[in-house]
Structure formats: structure tokens, C-alpha cells
Design a protein around this motif. Structure first.
Motif, PDB file in Angstrom:
ATOM      1  N   ASP A 186     -33.247  29.288  42.485  1.00 54.77           N
ATOM      2  CA  ASP A 186     -33.592  30.588  42.063  1.00 54.77           C
ATOM      3  C   ASP A 186     -32.281  31.156  41.131  1.00 54.77           C
ATOM      4  N   VAL A 187     -32.423  30.463  39.690  1.00 53.47           N
ATOM      5  CA  VAL A 187     -31.294  30.659  38.891  1.00 53.47           C
ATOM      6  C   VAL A 187     -31.790  30.735  37.687  1.00 53.47           C
ATOM      7  N   GLU A 188     -31.037  31.665  36.740  1.00 52.46           N
ATOM      8  CA  GLU A 188     -31.517  31.961  35.154  1.00 52.46           C
ATOM      9  C   GLU A 188     -30.520  30.995  34.504  1.00 52.46           C
ATOM     10  N   ILE A 189     -31.233  30.135  33.569  1.00 49.99           N
ATOM     11  CA  ILE A 189     -30.563  29.140  32.675  1.00 49.99           C
ATOM     12  C   ILE A 189     -30.289  29.850  31.228  1.00 49.99           C
ATOM     13  N   LEU A 190     -29.048  29.797  31.366  1.00 54.24           N
ATOM     14  CA  LEU A 190     -28.683  30.254  29.740  1.00 54.24           C
ATOM     15  C   LEU A 190     -28.271  29.254  28.925  1.00 54.24           C
ATOM     16  N   ASP A 191     -28.160  29.448  27.521  1.00 52.08           N
ATOM     17  CA  ASP A 191     -28.046  28.522  26.630  1.00 52.08           C
ATOM     18  C   ASP A 191     -26.632  27.958  26.612  1.00 52.08           C
ATOM     19  N   THR A 192     -25.542  28.755  26.863  1.00 48.73           N
ATOM     20  CA  THR A 192     -24.348  28.288  27.032  1.00 48.73           C
ATOM     21  C   THR A 192     -23.499  28.821  27.913  1.00 48.73           C
ATOM     22  N   PHE A 193     -22.378  28.005  28.592  1.00 49.76           N
ATOM     23  CA  PHE A 193     -21.457  28.575  29.621  1.00 49.76           C
ATOM     24  C   PHE A 193     -20.793  29.609  29.188  1.00 49.76           C
ATOM     25  N   LYS A 194     -20.409  29.748  27.831  1.00 52.36           N
ATOM     26  CA  LYS A 194     -19.820  30.946  27.276  1.00 52.36           C
ATOM     27  C   LYS A 194     -20.494  32.209  27.725  1.00 52.36           C
ATOM     28  N   GLU A 195     -21.654  32.218  27.310  1.00 50.44           N
ATOM     29  CA  GLU A 195     -22.810  33.350  27.801  1.00 50.44           C
ATOM     30  C   GLU A 195     -22.636  33.683  29.219  1.00 50.44           C
TER      31      GLU A 195
END
Ligand SMILES: NC(=O)c1ccc[n+]([C@@H]2O[C@H](COP(=O)([O-])OP(=O)(O)OC[C@H]3O[C@@H](n4cnc5c(N)ncnc54)[C@H](OP(=O)(O)O)[C@@H]3O)[C@@H](O)[C@H]2O)c1
Ligand SMILES: NC(=O)c1ccc[n+]([C@@H]2O[C@H](COP(=O)([O-])OP(=O)(O)OC[C@H]3O[C@@H](n4cnc5c(N)ncnc54)[C@H](OP(=O)(O)O)[C@@H]3O)[C@@H](O)[C@H]2O)c1
Lengths: 244, 244
Positions: free
Chosen positions: A45-54
Motif C-alpha cells: 500500500d505505497v504511492e510510487i513517485l517518479d523520483t527519489f528526490k520527490e
């Protein structure tokens, strides 16, 4: 509240499982990640963003749980974007922990004791403002050590110093017993005073250590290196023993 | 049946207490004994003969429980008069045990484990014709090791090799923990995996060892001496540690 992960393996997956609350969103990124790890994310149950910076920028708590040899790199790359707490859970030395502390804000150093995939792992923490992590107690057991980052990893080393020296003692004494044809009796006589499951736990330590002699010896070497000003007679002997 | 004692201290007194049967008569002598020992005899259910020679001659089982430095002397003096079993319970080395075996008939080598003044001490025995001692099982727990006199004292040494090395490990790791200001946490973290009473038992081992460092070091020296052909890396380190 947002909790971000850099690294989404066994540790992250299980923390998401344990910290189960409507008020908490989990973040991570698939940036450069393996298939296996992406599958892991998709099943959690985790949101996957484009970058680790975000991920770093948006998280109130950023958790680094990737790999001992990536920990410093990750801290240098993403620590500067994190405004909340930066928690390192990698199995690293106190020296590396202090190095990471230089690159991030609000550093917290954590050590997981017990199996992370069990119902009740315990999380030892050291660092400033630990009270802001008190809410975690609703989900898993938290023990605060001190305000000093590095204390959690020192404690991990102390633990490992004891358990590995004990294994060396067990290997040595059970081998002498075996050579004298008294191995059964050796375990039997010690069970009387050391507890009923002495034999089982002793054999498991012995086998465990023998099966990863090289790694255990390396870990002992790290202990000797880090605690160089202390009397390490027994640890040094254990190192010698495992290098036989 | 007659059971005779040469030496009437804590061990003999407690064996008389435990082995409580109408068919058994206990014998000993006051020959050259101290006031304290004579008081001990008078308070116990034991016949007091004039000489130990008589005790040895009349006993079906003659028990030598006096003092490690008297054991051989006693065997040389009285062993020749004993026709039944000669049981040595002194804390002596396997070498001395084998020496005693040369001077007596029907030798049995015994090791008491657990507190002799408790309700359930356990008696490990090695030697020939142990089945003639099976009746003792009605009164205290008997474990037969083998036919070889000396095995009981070897087993005692093996046990002591383990427990003393463990104490040295505990002393070392808890001292490093103390120096890092993490002593409480060290005991706490280990209790999670080593059992709830880890701290209590660890502190008791540590204090015990520190309070009799010299004696423990001597015992380690005996182990090193006796097991000279074995790999004793950890025992030797423990000896060094206790000699600090
Ligand atoms: N497992 C435990 O019980 C436990 C207990 C205490 C501490 N630890 C420590 O916690 C850390 C994680 O352990 P784990 O068991 O979760 O390991 P794991 O299952 O092997 O997972 C590691 C994860 O980190 C990712 N990763 C590696 N390098 C990365 C990087 N540079 N940037 C972003 N993600 C990266 C991996 O992704 P890819 O697959 O894409 O490489 C993978 O998802 C380790 O340092 C370990 O020593 C583990
Ligand atoms: N206590 C234990 O739990 C335990 C456990 C295992 C093994 N052991 C061993 O068992 C032996 C006896 O221990 P203990 O606790 O009973 O000792 P203790 O209470 O000190 O008693 C020793 C007894 O032996 C007598 N004695 C000494 N030299 C003698 C001699 N040459 N001839 C006849 N009697 C003599 C002493 O009499 P005087 O007072 O007149 O000298 C005293 O009655 C020791 O070798 C000990 O290492 C003891």
C-alpha cells in the motif's frame, strides 16, 4: 503524515504492513529499481513517485533501508531534500552513521532487533527529537536509546560482539567434548543449569556460525576496528577461531 | 548395606539427608577431625567408628568427599581396605582421577551438578559396574556416563571450560558497553533474544567471576594443561582476560 522509503525490500514492505493507519501515506519511487522491487511496491500500500528526490522532498519521515554499501550514497544524494526526519535502518557501522549525520537534517539512527517479518520486531532509535516518533509505538515496539546518533549502531555492534564471541566459545567447547566422546553429555550437563533448550540453541548458533564463517569473521573484524581502544581479548580470539 | 564416608562436610551430610532408607547404614570416623566436622557427624544419622581404616573395611560403598588436595592421599591410605565400590566425589582433575584408580578397587568417579544442599542435585558417574549403584536413583538423580573412570571429571572440566569462557565474554562485552554508556541497553537488547533473565544471570556470572578471579584463572589453567592437544583459543583468551 507521509513516510517515504528509499529502498523497498523486506524492511520497507514489513514496515508498511505494520504501520497501518488512515492518517499515514507511504511513498517510494521505482527510479532505477529492479523488477522484483517494483513488484514488491505494487503489492504494498505505497504511492510510487517518479523520483527519489520527490520522495525525499515530500516525506515527513524519510527512511533509508536499502543496503549497507548504498547507505552513505543515498544520504548524500537525497538527505539535502528531506526537511523532516531522516531515519537510517541499514546495518552500518557507527562510523558510517556519523558520516551520514553530516549530510542530512534531523538524523535518526535505527536498529531493528528480532525478525522484521515477525509480529513484533523492536526498533531501537537514537537521535534528537525522538518524541516526534512516539506515534510509531502504536504499531511496533520502539525503544529510545539516547540523543546521540550512532548509539543505535553501537548497540548493534555490542550485541553482535557478545553473540559472536559466545558462538566461538560454543564451537570450541563442543569440539573438545566431541573429541573426548562426551558431546551428548556436554549438552546434557549444561542444559541442567543453562536451561532446557540449551542444546537446541547452541547447535543452531554453532551451525549458523560455521555456515557463514567468513561473514562472521568480517563482522568481528569491524568490531575490532571500531572499538580499537577497548580490551577486546575475547573478540580477537573469536576472530582467530573463526579464521581457522 | 553400608555406605562409608571419608570426609564429613557439606557433601557427606547432604548425601545422608537425601539417601534415606532403613536398609542403609552410614559410617564415618572422627579420627583427627575438627570440632566442626564432629558436630556435623553428631547431627547426622551416621555411625562414628574409631578409625577410617574400619570405615573402609566395613563399607559396601566408600565415598571420598574431603578436599581436592586430600583425595589422592586418602585413596592411597584407605583404598586398599575397601572391597566394595570406591567413589570419589572430590573436585579433582581427570589426571588425578586416573591416579586414584591405580590405588583402589572398583573405582567410580563422580561429579555433582547443581547445589548439593538442594532438593535435586544430579550425580554423574563413570566407572565399571555402575548398575550396582542403580538403587541410588530412588534418592537422587543418577546419570551414568560410561565405563571409563575419569569421564565424570572430564565432563566437569568441559562444563567449566564453557561457563568460564562465557563469563569472560560477558565481562568483556559488558565493560565495552559500560565505557560507551550503553550498559543498560546492552542487557536490555540481549534479553530480547537470550531470555528474560539474561541480565540477572549475566550479572551474577560477572560478579561471581570477578570475586574469585584468581581461583577461576587457576581452574582455566588446569583446563589448558589437561586439554593441551586441543584448540583452546577461547579458553586461553579467557585465562588472559581474568589475569588482567
Ligand atoms: N531484513 C532485515 O531483517 C534487516 C534488519 C535490520 C537491518 N536491515 C538492513 O536494512 C536494509 C534493507 O534490508 P532489506 O532486508 O529490506 O533488503 P532487501 O530486501 O535486499 O531490499 C533492499 C532494497 O533496497 C533497494 N535499493 C538498493 N540500492 C538502492 C539505491 N541506491 N536506491 C534506492 N533503492 C535501493 C533494492 O532495490 P533493487 O532491488 O532495485 O536493487 C531493494 O528494494 C539493509 O541495509 C539491511 O542491512 C535489514
Ligand atoms: N560442596 C559441594 O557442592 C561440592 C560439589 C561437588 C564436589 N565437591 C567436592 O567434594 C569434596 C567435599 O566437599 P564439601 O563441600 O563436603 O567440603 P567441606 O564441607 O569443606 O568438608 C570437607 C570434609 O572433609 C574432611 N576432611 C578433610 N581432609 C580429610 C582427611 N584427610 N581425612 C578425612 N576427612 C578429611 C573435613 O574434616 P575436617 O573439618 O576435620 O578437616 C570435612 O569434614 C571436595 O573435594 C569438593 O571439591 C563439593
Amino acid at each position: 503524515m507521509k513516510i517515504g522509503f528509499i529502498g523497498f525490500g523486506k524492511v520497507a514492505r514489513n514496515l508498511v504492513r505494520l504501520i497501518n493507519s488512515e492518517n499515514i501515506t507511504f511513498l517510494t519511487s521505482a527510479q532505477n529499481r529492479s523488477e522484483n522491487t517494483i513488484k514488491n511496491m505494487e503489492e504494498s500500500d505505497v504511492e510510487i513517485l517518479d523520483t527519489f528526490k520527490e520522495v525525499a522532498t515530500l516525506s515527513d519521515i524519510l527512511i533509508s533501508a536499502n543496503s549497507p554499501n548504498q547507505a552513505l550514497d543515498v544520504a548524500v544524494k537525497y538527505g539535502k531534500y528531506s526537511k523532516g526526519i531522516y531515519m537510517d535502518l541499514n546495518n552500518i557501522s557507527p562510523k558510517e552513521t556519523l558520516e551520514i549525520n553530516k549530510h542530512v537534517n534531523n538524523f535518526v539512527d535505527g536498529a531493528i532487533i528480532g525478525k522484521i517479518d515477525s509480529a513484533n520486531p523492536i526498533l531501537y532509535l537514537s537521535g534528537k527529537n525522538l518524541e516526534s516518533l512516539d506515534f510509531l509505538n502504536d504499531f511496533l515496539e520502539i525503544r529510545k536509546i539516547s540523543e546521540n546518533p550512532g548509539d543505535a549502531s553501537k548497540l548493534k555492534l555490542l550485541r553482535s560482539m557478545y553473540t559472536k564471541s559466545l558462538s566461538a566459545v560454543l564451537i570450541e567447547s563442543s569440539e573438545v567434548a566431541k573429541n573426548l566422546n562426551l558431546e551428548e553429555e556436554f549438552f546434557d550437563i549444561l542444559s541442567l543449569t543453562e536451561g532446557e533448550d540449551f542444546k537446541k540453541s547452541a547447535l543452531s548458533r554453532i551451525n549458523n556460525t560455521k555456515n557463514s564463517k567468513k561473514r562472521k569473521a568480517e563482522e568481528l573484524e569491524q568490531i575490532i576496528d571500531y572499538f580499537e581502544n577497548q580490551d577486546l581479548t575475547m573478540v580477537k580470539a573469536s576472530f582467530k577461531k573463526l579464521n581457522r
